[in-house]
Scaffold this active site. Structure first.
Site, PDB file in Angstrom:
ATOM      1  N   SER B 235      11.418  -4.430  -2.128  1.00 57.42           N
ATOM      2  CA  SER B 235      10.769  -4.471  -3.434  1.00 57.42           C
ATOM      3  C   SER B 235      11.573  -3.647  -4.417  1.00 57.42           C
ATOM      4  O   SER B 235      12.265  -2.695  -4.035  1.00 57.42           O
ATOM      5  CB  SER B 235       9.339  -3.961  -3.346  1.00 57.42           C
ATOM      6  OG  SER B 235       9.334  -2.575  -3.231  1.00 57.42           O
ATOM      7  N   HIS B 249      10.780  -6.936 -11.813  1.00 58.48           N
ATOM      8  CA  HIS B 249      10.180  -6.510 -10.552  1.00 58.48           C
ATOM      9  C   HIS B 249      10.266  -7.667  -9.577  1.00 58.48           C
ATOM     10  O   HIS B 249      10.049  -8.816  -9.944  1.00 58.48           O
ATOM     11  CB  HIS B 249       8.704  -6.135 -10.770  1.00 58.48           C
ATOM     12  CG  HIS B 249       7.896  -6.158  -9.502  1.00 58.48           C
ATOM     13  ND1 HIS B 249       6.881  -7.064  -9.286  1.00 58.48           N
ATOM     14  CD2 HIS B 249       7.973  -5.394  -8.387  1.00 58.48           C
ATOM     15  CE1 HIS B 249       6.353  -6.844  -8.098  1.00 58.48           C
ATOM     16  NE2 HIS B 249       6.999  -5.842  -7.525  1.00 58.48           N
ATOM     17  N   ASN B 251       9.561  -8.550  -5.123  1.00 56.22           N
ATOM     18  CA  ASN B 251       9.093  -8.057  -3.842  1.00 56.22           C
ATOM     19  C   ASN B 251       8.964  -9.230  -2.886  1.00 56.22           C
ATOM     20  O   ASN B 251       8.341 -10.233  -3.228  1.00 56.22           O
ATOM     21  CB  ASN B 251       7.730  -7.377  -4.059  1.00 56.22           C
ATOM     22  CG  ASN B 251       6.949  -7.223  -2.784  1.00 56.22           C
ATOM     23  OD1 ASN B 251       5.856  -7.754  -2.668  1.00 56.22           O
ATOM     24  ND2 ASN B 251       7.520  -6.532  -1.832  1.00 56.22           N
ATOM     25  N   TYR B 252       9.593  -9.123  -1.722  1.00 54.82           N
ATOM     26  CA  TYR B 252       9.433 -10.161  -0.685  1.00 54.82           C
ATOM     27  C   TYR B 252       9.119  -9.483   0.637  1.00 54.82           C
ATOM     28  O   TYR B 252       9.755  -8.503   0.996  1.00 54.82           O
ATOM     29  CB  TYR B 252      10.682 -11.064  -0.623  1.00 54.82           C
ATOM     30  CG  TYR B 252      10.738 -11.885  -1.894  1.00 54.82           C
ATOM     31  CD1 TYR B 252       9.906 -12.992  -2.056  1.00 54.82           C
ATOM     32  CD2 TYR B 252      11.532 -11.489  -2.966  1.00 54.82           C
ATOM     33  CE1 TYR B 252       9.875 -13.707  -3.244  1.00 54.82           C
ATOM     34  CE2 TYR B 252      11.513 -12.202  -4.170  1.00 54.82           C
ATOM     35  CZ  TYR B 252      10.673 -13.307  -4.288  1.00 54.82           C
ATOM     36  OH  TYR B 252      10.624 -13.994  -5.474  1.00 54.82           O
ATOM     37  N   ARG B 253       8.080  -9.986   1.299  1.00 58.97           N
ATOM     38  CA  ARG B 253       7.545  -9.268   2.447  1.00 58.97           C
ATOM     39  C   ARG B 253       7.097 -10.210   3.559  1.00 58.97           C
ATOM     40  O   ARG B 253       6.798 -11.381   3.314  1.00 58.97           O
ATOM     41  CB  ARG B 253       6.369  -8.395   2.004  1.00 58.97           C
ATOM     42  CG  ARG B 253       5.284  -9.182   1.309  1.00 58.97           C
ATOM     43  CD  ARG B 253       4.267  -8.303   0.588  1.00 58.97           C
ATOM     44  NE  ARG B 253       3.227  -9.099  -0.042  1.00 58.97           N
ATOM     45  CZ  ARG B 253       3.278  -9.580  -1.274  1.00 58.97           C
ATOM     46  NH1 ARG B 253       4.324  -9.314  -2.037  1.00 58.97           N
ATOM     47  NH2 ARG B 253       2.303 -10.308  -1.765  1.00 58.97           N
ATOM     48  N   GLY B 402      -0.317  10.181   4.383  1.00 59.47           N
ATOM     49  CA  GLY B 402       1.038  10.254   4.920  1.00 59.47           C
ATOM     50  C   GLY B 402       2.009   9.243   4.337  1.00 59.47           C
ATOM     51  O   GLY B 402       3.130   9.113   4.816  1.00 59.47           O
ATOM     52  N   SER B 403       1.589   8.520   3.290  1.00 57.18           N
ATOM     53  CA  SER B 403       2.497   7.554   2.656  1.00 57.18           C
ATOM     54  C   SER B 403       3.719   8.264   2.085  1.00 57.18           C
ATOM     55  O   SER B 403       3.645   9.436   1.726  1.00 57.18           O
ATOM     56  CB  SER B 403       1.791   6.865   1.489  1.00 57.18           C
ATOM     57  OG  SER B 403       0.704   6.118   1.922  1.00 57.18           O
ATOM     58  N   ARG B 404       4.816   7.524   1.933  1.00 58.82           N
ATOM     59  CA  ARG B 404       5.968   8.124   1.252  1.00 58.82           C
ATOM     60  C   ARG B 404       5.792   7.853  -0.246  1.00 58.82           C
ATOM     61  O   ARG B 404       6.244   6.839  -0.783  1.00 58.82           O
ATOM     62  CB  ARG B 404       7.287   7.538   1.754  1.00 58.82           C
ATOM     63  CG  ARG B 404       8.454   8.298   1.143  1.00 58.82           C
ATOM     64  CD  ARG B 404       9.806   7.939   1.731  1.00 58.82           C
ATOM     65  NE  ARG B 404      10.777   8.943   1.327  1.00 58.82           N
ATOM     66  CZ  ARG B 404      11.615   8.781   0.300  1.00 58.82           C
ATOM     67  NH1 ARG B 404      11.621   7.684  -0.387  1.00 58.82           N
ATOM     68  NH2 ARG B 404      12.454   9.775  -0.019  1.00 58.82           N
TER      69      ARG B 404
END
Lengths: 444, 444
Positions: B235, B249, B251-253, B402-404
């Site tokens: 992303s 922007h 994003n490919y997931r 705990g996410s970055r």
């Protein structure tokens, strides 16, 4: 920013600058120029403030020990507060005098005053027609509206006095009932953005909505599922230009709902908190001491409990840091009785100017570097994160169709900054600030 | 920013700049300098781009008419997408050549290539050990990881070529499994902030969490309530300095979950959208035409449906305006089969550079006024509002302990502005932009 949402649910927001000019014909009151003159007269020379005894009637306060504080310490934080009954209107005109920092704060005394006369010192006419306020002067809704109007005026005037600029006054009305007055000063000499909002809205809530508006989620029975409500508040966020002058936020609000059997549920909410860019022990101590003094007059547990609530509420969870150095925060306050609760809220509202203005004056001419300005902008970014991600008032407002968005988002700074992986140098003043935000302190 | 969340759930995020220096010992691959050299070699002179046929294998695409598109048009928008099975790895190295705007875009052709060799062009080593990728080269998870790494590298290189600056490469790992690579360029010559993230995470989901991650909320049966999952994505958000260069922007997931009986659920999601500060009909047409061309190769309904989905998704409800001029957006894509779905995603991913870079080059030297810069900053504020208030990926990420955070909020601009009651002058270029945002257009 918890209750800026009170000025939402407004499908027909019609900002009218300096409404006093527009509405004087209807109400037969003085025009804007006479308000300005009055505002000037309300000030005594000098740069530091406290409220002095201007009347004779002593307010009765909550009796320590009579109130159960347990329930509001459980982390249930909702946005809007308080529902009304009637009472005796005693709020008076506030005057200012020289005072040393952290001294002689908020002797909450008042005089009985003519409503029409008192309204002349406001930034605009009240939301409710003056004749209605006069007729219902003993009702808590009228008393609270006078208090929030006075708080708005006192704070705006104190801020104008420092800046030299004038607030833009927008008045808006709400189709379903009520409206608000938004005072904003943008890109002034001292303030990057300063906003002081008043809103008074009424109408009908669904049972589900009413339940959600109260911390304890109490089930309320409406007539055909509908509950007449009245919500009002004053809220403010001040973002100064100089990184050595902290941002301040306060909000005091009142809510009442009438059940099917005529029972009225009411509660108050509010708080004042400080968001400095750098740690200044003297400022922090002054700010908290001033709040504690106001709280202590009503209950010895108010300050410690509401200080803790404030640290918990203004917590940016994803950053594991608080937004600022706190202050007080409370919601759902309906004890020990309406009179005492109102008196406490009044003490808090009247403490806003003596809490903050001495700090503004102290740092007015502090010099700063571009790096310090950058750090301020990074902290502004965090302020935006809190307000958009966590603040219940903002979330409620944004999710409500027809809200007056400009009043809700007035709390956002004029400018903000997001630097990837920003981390202050070890041992720096910036790191010192971050340490405090990561581990909230007891300041007094 | 919908799936920056994929790089979350990371309790032990350990950013390591230029990991290639750190991990080469473990993997025996080339160090950073050899990557740089390779990166330089990968570019041909010139400023405009398209992908050219570099191999011989023609991909098979989805058959028009075989897919039911109704379900994704119903406004159910969730953040993470796609679950995996195995397939044949055919993704090849991308090359760039001069091309005129809106021409010869994305002939998605590839060559079979040695994984270790292909990895040398990446911004960092892949998240998964190269030996594991080699062993599992036919698995969709491996093919997708190679695709997202290639997409990151191709886009970063194209951006570096324009700016002259270099991306900071942070590699982080996730205690429970997987990690990510965040590439950020801040305060460059052309870009205020440019971020391109890759994340590959795996572990176990609860049945409830798994249900929430899928648009259709399908109930999945786990072993003892747990479902092994694997999620990955690329992303990016690019905020240029010049107000005439739009923000982009994409994003490919891909997402896969294994049920108790061994059944694998998988789906893809993604999109590319443009956020200009001023309307430029040629830019908008080029951008949408390029996307449409990529979509049309796979299904005639993809572009119109995903364009509409994009307008609906990137909608700032409280402002009653879209974030930008849209593009395409899709989620929960698991038809007509995994190979076809992957090919479609690959077409989209390979369209990012030819969609955006011609626009950057076109406006590179456009002059602008301070007022135009201010308007850009106001629009940046709206971007922040969308990302913090509505974006499901950001919301999911911020809510996940705990996410970055730095990777999630990398999408926020370096600077933004909120002016009270800002309204462009009637008939101005700013008003023209707002009109388009309030009433999304068909650009082709």
């Amino acid at each position: 920013m918890t209750s800026i949402a009170l000025c939402t649910i407004n499908n027909t927001a019609r900002p009218i600058a300096r409404l006093c000019q527009v509405s004087r014909a209807a109400h037969g009151t003085a025009d804007f120029h006479s308000y300005s003159t009055l505002r000037k007269r309300a000030f005594l020379p000098g740069g530091k403030w406290s409220f002095i005894r201007a009347g004779t009637r002593r307010m009765s306060h909550a009796s320590p020990g009579r109130i159960s504080l347990g329930r509001y310490g459980k982390g249930v934080f909702l946005a809007a507060g308080a529902a009304a009954v009637t009472g005796v209107l005693t709020a008076g005109v506030s005057h200012f005098q020289r005072a040393e920092m952290a001294t002689k704060v908020s002797t909450v005394e008042e005089e009985e005053g003519d409503i029409r006369e008192r309204c002349k010192s406001f930034m605009s006419l009240p939301v409710t027609d003056i004749r209605v306020l006069e007729q219902r002067k003993d009702a808590m809704s009228a008393r609270m509206e006078m208090l929030i109007m006075e708080t708005q005026a006192a704070f705006c005037k104190a801020l104008e006095e420092v800046d030299g600029g004038a607030f833009k006054v927008d008045r808006w009305s709400r189709k379903e009932g009520g409206g608000g007055i938004s005072c904003v000063m943008q890109d002034g000499k001292v303030y990057e953005k300063a906003g002081v909002n008043v809103s008074v809205v009424f109408g009908n809530l669904t049972e589900e909505a009413a339940k959600q508006m109260r911390s304890r989620g109490k089930v309320l029975k409406g007539k055909d599922g509908k509950l007449p409500f009245c919500a009002m508040g004053v809220s403010s966020v001040i973002h100064p230009k100089n990184p050595h002058i902290p941002t301040v936020h306060f909000n005091y609000r009142y809510f009442e709902i009438e059940e099917a059997d005529g029972t009225k549920q009411w509660w108050f909410g509010g708080g004042t908190d400080l968001t400095p860019v750098y740690v200044d022990l003297e400022d922090a101590t002054h700010f908290h001491k001033t709040l504690k003094k106001a709280c202590d007059k009503h209950h010895p547990k108010y300050y410690p409990d509401f200080k803790k609530w404030c640290d918990n509420y203004f917590y940016i969870r994803h950053r594991a840091e608080t937004r600022g150095i706190g202050g007080i925060f409370f919601d759902d306050l309906d004890s020990p009785n309406q009179e005492e609760a109102f008196n406490f809220v009044k003490s808090c509202a009247k403490t806003v100017v003596p809490c903050y203005l001495p700090i503004v004056y102290k740092h007015l001419n502090d010099s700063f570097t571009p790096e310090q300005k950058d750090w301020q902008q990074v902290r502004r970014g965090r302020y935006v994160e809190f307000n958009l991600v966590y603040d219940r008032g903002v979330k409620f407002g944004l999710a409500t169709p027809g809200s007056r968005i400009e009043s809700i988002l007035m709390s956002l700074p004029l400018t903000a900054r997001w630097e990837y992986m920003h981390e202050p140098t070890k041992g720096s003043k910036e790191a010192e600030m971050l340490e405090v935000l990561r581990n909230p302190k007891e300041w007094i």
